[in-house]
Design a protein around this motif. Structure first.
Motif, PDB file in Angstrom:
ATOM      1  N   LYS A 168       0.827  -1.207   0.000  1.00 42.60           N
ATOM      2  CA  LYS A 168       0.000   0.000   0.000  1.00 42.60           C
ATOM      3  C   LYS A 168       0.869   1.268   0.000  1.00 42.60           C
ATOM      4  N   GLU A 223      -0.288   4.512  -1.938  1.00 41.57           N
ATOM      5  CA  GLU A 223      -1.424   5.141  -1.277  1.00 41.57           C
ATOM      6  C   GLU A 223      -0.981   5.944  -0.061  1.00 41.57           C
ATOM      7  N   MET A 224       0.018   5.374   0.647  1.00 31.30           N
ATOM      8  CA  MET A 224       0.434   5.952   1.906  1.00 31.30           C
ATOM      9  C   MET A 224       1.337   7.167   1.720  1.00 31.30           C
ATOM     10  N   PHE A 281      -1.004  11.253   8.091  1.00 28.13           N
ATOM     11  CA  PHE A 281      -1.029  10.032   8.887  1.00 28.13           C
ATOM     12  C   PHE A 281      -0.150  10.151  10.137  1.00 28.13           C
ATOM     13  N   LYS A 303      -9.774   5.341   5.939  1.00 27.22           N
ATOM     14  CA  LYS A 303      -8.378   5.417   6.376  1.00 27.22           C
ATOM     15  C   LYS A 303      -8.282   6.070   7.756  1.00 27.22           C
ATOM     16  N   THR A 358      -6.631   4.266  10.919  1.00 27.37           N
ATOM     17  CA  THR A 358      -5.546   4.914  11.656  1.00 27.37           C
ATOM     18  C   THR A 358      -5.903   5.016  13.141  1.00 27.37           C
ATOM     19  N   SER A 410      -7.213  -1.145   2.867  1.00 26.37           N
ATOM     20  CA  SER A 410      -6.436   0.059   3.150  1.00 26.37           C
ATOM     21  C   SER A 410      -6.626   0.494   4.607  1.00 26.37           C
ATOM     22  N   ALA A 411      -7.845   0.326   5.138  1.00 26.17           N
ATOM     23  CA  ALA A 411      -8.065   0.634   6.560  1.00 26.17           C
ATOM     24  C   ALA A 411      -7.160  -0.250   7.413  1.00 26.17           C
ATOM     25  N   TYR A 414      -3.436   0.903   7.118  1.00 29.28           N
ATOM     26  CA  TYR A 414      -3.210   2.128   7.891  1.00 29.28           C
ATOM     27  C   TYR A 414      -3.219   1.810   9.385  1.00 29.28           C
ATOM     28  N   ASP A 453      -7.115  15.219   5.828  1.00 25.88           N
ATOM     29  CA  ASP A 453      -7.211  14.471   4.577  1.00 25.88           C
ATOM     30  C   ASP A 453      -8.070  15.197   3.559  1.00 25.88           C
TER      31      ASP A 453
END
Lengths: 234, 111
Positions: free
Chosen positions: A83, A86-87, A94, A178, A182, A202-203, A206, B109
């Protein structure tokens, strides 16, 4: 009979069967409370109490299952890499979120305990309550708390985050997948991460990274924050 | 599958080794996770060499936590004496940490 229950196959089979049954229950009634770790643990504790088996006996087998926690945390590193793109894009967002959320977690648990006049030893044991069990235990040894209490509270915190985290976040208006991931990894470590992976890949990623990052932040800061806050209680 | 499992275990081994000899307060598995991430990032190992085992382990992450959940039965008496402040502090602090992390992420975000 006691000797039979002490065979590793007992703890291993009981754990796998309980997990399988928890899946059946989850399929039938999709309720938050039917969280698979929670249901499995309750089923197993029920069986142990019913047959008067102590945890040590069960753990003769179960330790082979929890052993895989080590390699599976390493495996999260592989998922993280997948990922990466994306990150990279929102890495700073983040990092800020995890840092602030993690530090708030350390401060608040100590302050609440001080507020209700709990003994200092509990503050020393709970400062690391949001991070993954192996790190939390190491931190507690450094802060001179009781590692056994840490292990217990870390698990309950994880189950709490796993079972109710996504629901509460949604009620409070946090709906971004996300952001939920996180938050789960920061506040509820690997147990929260397991839930985040149920929401989306993706969740989960993260969440896994948040767990790792908060583990490092807490390991580095908790001993200092604890010492500083405890000076006010004297 | 076997090759990928060997990779995963080797990184865990390395992480534990570093943890043991440097005596740093970071768990060996977390060090292993960072190392395997870096090894993939710098192309020292290939993704397809580690993916089969890592996908399997991540899929069943929850199973590996169950014995810890059961272990609570041992510690129940230790917490019982102070269960009210402990539960309140734990619940409120977890909620606060969850919400602040999620809210900050979501707010930043969007920009």
């Amino acid at each position: 009979m006691k000797a039979f229950f002490a065979l590793p196959i007992f703890g291993v089979t009981l754990t796998l069967v309980a997990y399988f049954l928890s899946g059946k229950l989850k399929d039938k009634f999709n309720l938050v409370l039917f969280n698979r770790v929670l249901v499995s643990a309750v089923l197993i504790i029920g069986v142990l109490l019913l047959f008067n088996i102590d945890f040590e006996t069960y753990n003769n087998g179960a330790k082979y299952i929890s052993f895989f926690l080590g390699p599976s945390v390493v495996a999260l590193g592989v998922t993280l890499y997948e990922k990466l793109e994306e990150m990279k894009r929102d890495l700073s967002v983040f990092l800020i979120s995890v840092f602030v959320g993690g530090v708030v977690g350390i401060f608040s648990v100590i302050l609440f305990l001080m507020l209700w006049n709990a003994p200092e030893i509990l503050s020393r044991s709970l400062a690391s309550k949001s991070v993954t069990t192996p790190i939390a235990i190491e931190i507690t040894k450094i802060t001179e708390g009781i590692p056994e209490i840490t292990a217990g509270i870390v698990i309950i915190t994880g189950i709490l985050g796993n079972a109710f985290g996504p629901f509460i976040l949604q009620k409070l208006g946090v709906k971004n997948n996300k952001a939920v991931g996180t938050a789960l990894g920061t506040a509820a470590h690997g147990i929260g991460t397991a839930r985040a992976f149920e929401i989306s890949d993706s969740a989960g990623t993260y969440s896994g990274l948040a767990m790792c990052f908060n583990g490092i932040i807490t390991a580095l800061l908790a001993p200092y924050i604890l010492d500083w806050l405890l000076t006010f209680s004297q | 599958m076997l090759k990928s499992l060997i990779y995963i275990f080797s990184f865990l081994f390395l992480g534990e080794l570093i943890h043991y000899f440097l005596a740093i307060p970071i768990a060996g598995n977390i060090i292993g996770m960072l190392l395997i991430f870096l090894a993939l990032f710098f192309k020292l190992i290939k993704l397809e060499d580690v993916k089969p085992a890592s996908d399997f382990l991540v899929k069943y992450l929850m199973v590996f936590f169950i014995p810890y959940g059961v272990g609570l039965m041992v510690y129940v008496n230790l917490i019982a004496a102070y269960w009210v402040p402990v539960s309140l502090a734990m619940i409120l602090s977890t909620l606060l940490s969850l919400y602040i992390t999620g809210a900050i992420y979501q707010k930043l975000d969007k920009k």
